[in-house]
Design a protein around this motif. Structure first.
Motif, PDB file in Angstrom:
ATOM      1  N   LEU A   1       0.818  -1.222   0.000  1.00 38.08           N
ATOM      2  CA  LEU A   1       0.000   0.000   0.000  1.00 38.08           C
ATOM      3  C   LEU A   1       0.846   1.264   0.000  1.00 38.08           C
ATOM      4  CD1 LEU A   1      -2.785  -0.850   2.627  1.00 38.08           C
ATOM      5  CD2 LEU A   1      -2.852  -1.170   0.149  1.00 38.08           C
ATOM      6  N   VAL A   2       2.080   1.154   0.492  1.00 40.76           N
ATOM      7  CA  VAL A   2       2.941   2.333   0.595  1.00 40.76           C
ATOM      8  C   VAL A   2       4.088   2.315  -0.418  1.00 40.76           C
ATOM      9  CG1 VAL A   2       2.342   2.759   3.009  1.00 40.76           C
ATOM     10  CG2 VAL A   2       4.295   1.305   2.478  1.00 40.76           C
ATOM     11  N   ASN A   3       4.011   1.425  -1.384  1.00 41.57           N
ATOM     12  CA  ASN A   3       5.014   1.356  -2.445  1.00 41.57           C
ATOM     13  C   ASN A   3       4.940   2.639  -3.283  1.00 41.57           C
ATOM     14  OD1 ASN A   3       6.435   0.919  -4.823  1.00 41.57           O
ATOM     15  ND2 ASN A   3       5.874  -1.243  -4.934  1.00 41.57           N
ATOM     16  N   PRO A   4       6.028   3.410  -3.369  1.00 36.90           N
ATOM     17  CA  PRO A   4       5.989   4.677  -4.117  1.00 36.90           C
ATOM     18  C   PRO A   4       5.578   4.527  -5.580  1.00 36.90           C
ATOM     19  CG  PRO A   4       8.026   4.475  -2.867  1.00 36.90           C
ATOM     20  CD  PRO A   4       7.322   3.158  -2.768  1.00 36.90           C
ATOM     21  N   LYS A   5       5.793   3.350  -6.173  1.00 36.13           N
ATOM     22  CA  LYS A   5       5.427   3.143  -7.576  1.00 36.13           C
ATOM     23  C   LYS A   5       3.918   3.033  -7.761  1.00 36.13           C
ATOM     24  CE  LYS A   5       9.768   0.993  -8.791  1.00 36.13           C
ATOM     25  NZ  LYS A   5      10.479  -0.190  -9.218  1.00 36.13           N
ATOM     26  N   LYS A   6       3.207   2.654  -6.677  1.00 36.43           N
ATOM     27  CA  LYS A   6       1.746   2.558  -6.706  1.00 36.43           C
ATOM     28  C   LYS A   6       1.253   2.907  -5.297  1.00 36.43           C
ATOM     29  CE  LYS A   6      -2.047  -0.716  -7.281  1.00 36.43           C
ATOM     30  NZ  LYS A   6      -2.375  -2.143  -7.417  1.00 36.43           N
ATOM     31  N   LEU A   7       1.380   4.185  -4.957  1.00 37.27           N
ATOM     32  CA  LEU A   7       1.059   4.636  -3.606  1.00 37.27           C
ATOM     33  C   LEU A   7      -0.455   4.620  -3.396  1.00 37.27           C
ATOM     34  CD1 LEU A   7       2.226   5.680  -0.954  1.00 37.27           C
ATOM     35  CD2 LEU A   7       1.979   8.001  -1.863  1.00 37.27           C
ATOM     36  N   ILE A   8      -0.901   3.718  -2.535  1.00 39.73           N
ATOM     37  CA  ILE A   8      -2.327   3.586  -2.233  1.00 39.73           C
ATOM     38  C   ILE A   8      -2.653   4.314  -0.938  1.00 39.73           C
ATOM     39  CG2 ILE A   8      -4.126   1.919  -1.606  1.00 39.73           C
ATOM     40  CD1 ILE A   8      -2.760  -0.050  -3.564  1.00 39.73           C
ATOM     41  N   PHE A   9      -1.787   4.189   0.053  1.00 37.25           N
ATOM     42  CA  PHE A   9      -1.999   4.821   1.360  1.00 37.25           C
ATOM     43  C   PHE A   9      -0.832   5.746   1.655  1.00 37.25           C
ATOM     44  CE2 PHE A   9      -1.101   4.846   5.930  1.00 37.25           C
ATOM     45  CZ  PHE A   9      -2.273   5.426   6.392  1.00 37.25           C
ATOM     46  N   ASP A  10      -1.123   7.022   1.876  1.00 37.50           N
ATOM     47  CA  ASP A  10      -0.100   8.026   2.164  1.00 37.50           C
ATOM     48  C   ASP A  10      -0.310   8.518   3.599  1.00 37.50           C
ATOM     49  OD1 ASP A  10       1.655  10.140   2.312  1.00 37.50           O
ATOM     50  OD2 ASP A  10       0.884  11.175   0.534  1.00 37.50           O
ATOM     51  N   ALA A  11       0.458   7.967   4.537  1.00 41.92           N
ATOM     52  CA  ALA A  11       0.293   8.307   5.958  1.00 41.92           C
ATOM     53  C   ALA A  11       0.501   9.795   6.222  1.00 41.92           C
ATOM     54  CB  ALA A  11       1.260   7.480   6.804  1.00 41.92           C
ATOM     55  N   SER A  12       1.265  10.475   5.386  1.00 43.22           N
ATOM     56  CA  SER A  12       1.504  11.902   5.605  1.00 43.22           C
ATOM     57  C   SER A  12       0.233  12.726   5.409  1.00 43.22           C
ATOM     58  CB  SER A  12       2.612  12.414   4.687  1.00 43.22           C
ATOM     59  OG  SER A  12       2.159  12.501   3.348  1.00 43.22           O
ATOM     60  N   ARG A  13      -0.791  12.139   4.807  1.00 46.95           N
ATOM     61  CA  ARG A  13      -2.060  12.842   4.598  1.00 46.95           C
ATOM     62  C   ARG A  13      -3.136  12.390   5.577  1.00 46.95           C
ATOM     63  NH1 ARG A  13      -3.892  12.426  -1.226  1.00 46.95           N
ATOM     64  NH2 ARG A  13      -5.189  14.188  -0.632  1.00 46.95           N
ATOM     65  N   MET A  14      -2.761  11.523   6.516  1.00 50.06           N
ATOM     66  CA  MET A  14      -3.720  11.026   7.496  1.00 50.06           C
ATOM     67  C   MET A  14      -3.756  11.947   8.713  1.00 50.06           C
ATOM     68  SD  MET A  14      -3.963   7.277   9.349  1.00 50.06           S
ATOM     69  CE  MET A  14      -2.505   7.379  10.355  1.00 50.06           C
ATOM     70  N   VAL A  15      -4.960  12.175   9.224  1.00 52.06           N
ATOM     71  CA  VAL A  15      -5.153  12.893  10.480  1.00 52.06           C
ATOM     72  C   VAL A  15      -5.438  11.824  11.524  1.00 52.06           C
ATOM     73  CG1 VAL A  15      -6.544  14.601  11.687  1.00 52.06           C
ATOM     74  CG2 VAL A  15      -6.108  14.874   9.242  1.00 52.06           C
ATOM     75  N   TYR A  16      -4.743  11.886  12.668  1.00 52.26           N
ATOM     76  CA  TYR A  16      -4.804  10.807  13.641  1.00 52.26           C
ATOM     77  C   TYR A  16      -4.773  11.364  15.060  1.00 52.26           C
ATOM     78  CZ  TYR A  16      -2.831   7.338  16.799  1.00 52.26           C
ATOM     79  OH  TYR A  16      -2.599   6.537  17.875  1.00 52.26           O
TER      80      TYR A  16
END
Length: 126
Positions: free
Chosen positions: A100-115
Motif C-alpha cells: 500500500l505504501v510502495n511509491p510506484k503505486k502509492l495507495i496509502f499516504d500516511a503523511s495525509r492522514m489525520v490521527y
C-alpha cells in the motif's frame, strides 16, 4: 467509561478502495489480536455541512479520492499504548501494508492522514 480510541481520517483514490478494504479487513483482525475490542472504517458519503470544514477540505482530497474515517476501540489507554508498540512490529503488518505504501503505486499516504488518541467524554451507548 474506561474505553480509549484511536481515530483517523485519510484520503484514498477511488480506484484503490477495494484493494485497500481487503487489506484493512486483515489489519483489523491483527489489531484485535493485540487488544482492540472493535475496529471500524467507513467511507465518506455525505461530506458537507454548511458552515463547517469538511473532512475533504481538512485533508485536501483530490477529485478522484474518497475519505476513510475510522476508529479502533481499546479497553484502556494502557492496552492501546501496548498495541501501538506491538502491532507495527508484527511481520504480517509489514506484509499487508508494504504494497500500500510502495511509491510506484502509492495507495496509502500516511503523511495525509489525520490521527489522534481519544479518552471518553460522553457515552450514550444503549
Amino acid at each position: 467509561m474506561t474505553n480509549y480510541i484511536d481515530g483517523f481520517v485519510f484520503p484514498i483514490r477511488s480506484i484503490y478502495l477495494e484493494e485497500y478494504q481487503n487489506v484493512a479487513e486483515k489489519v483489523a483482525e491483527i489489531w484485535k489480536e493485540f487488544g482492540a475490542t472493535a475496529y471500524f472504517e467507513f467511507v465518506g458519503d455525505d461530506m458537507k455541512l454548511e458552515g463547517t470544514k469538511s473532512f475533504m477540505e481538512a485533508v485536501g482530497t483530490k477529485e478522484d479520492e474518497e475519505i476513510v474515517f475510522g476508529w479502533v476501540v481499546f479497553p484502556s489507554k494502557e492496552v492501546r499504548d501496548l498495541a501501538n508498540k506491538k502491532v507495527p512490529q508484527d511481520q504480517r503488518m509489514a506484509d499487508l501494508v508494504g504494497p500500500l505504501v510502495n511509491p510506484k503505486k502509492l495507495i496509502f499516504d500516511a503523511s495525509r492522514m489525520v490521527y489522534g488518541g481519544f479518552k471518553p467524554l460522553v457515552n450514550s451507548d444503549g
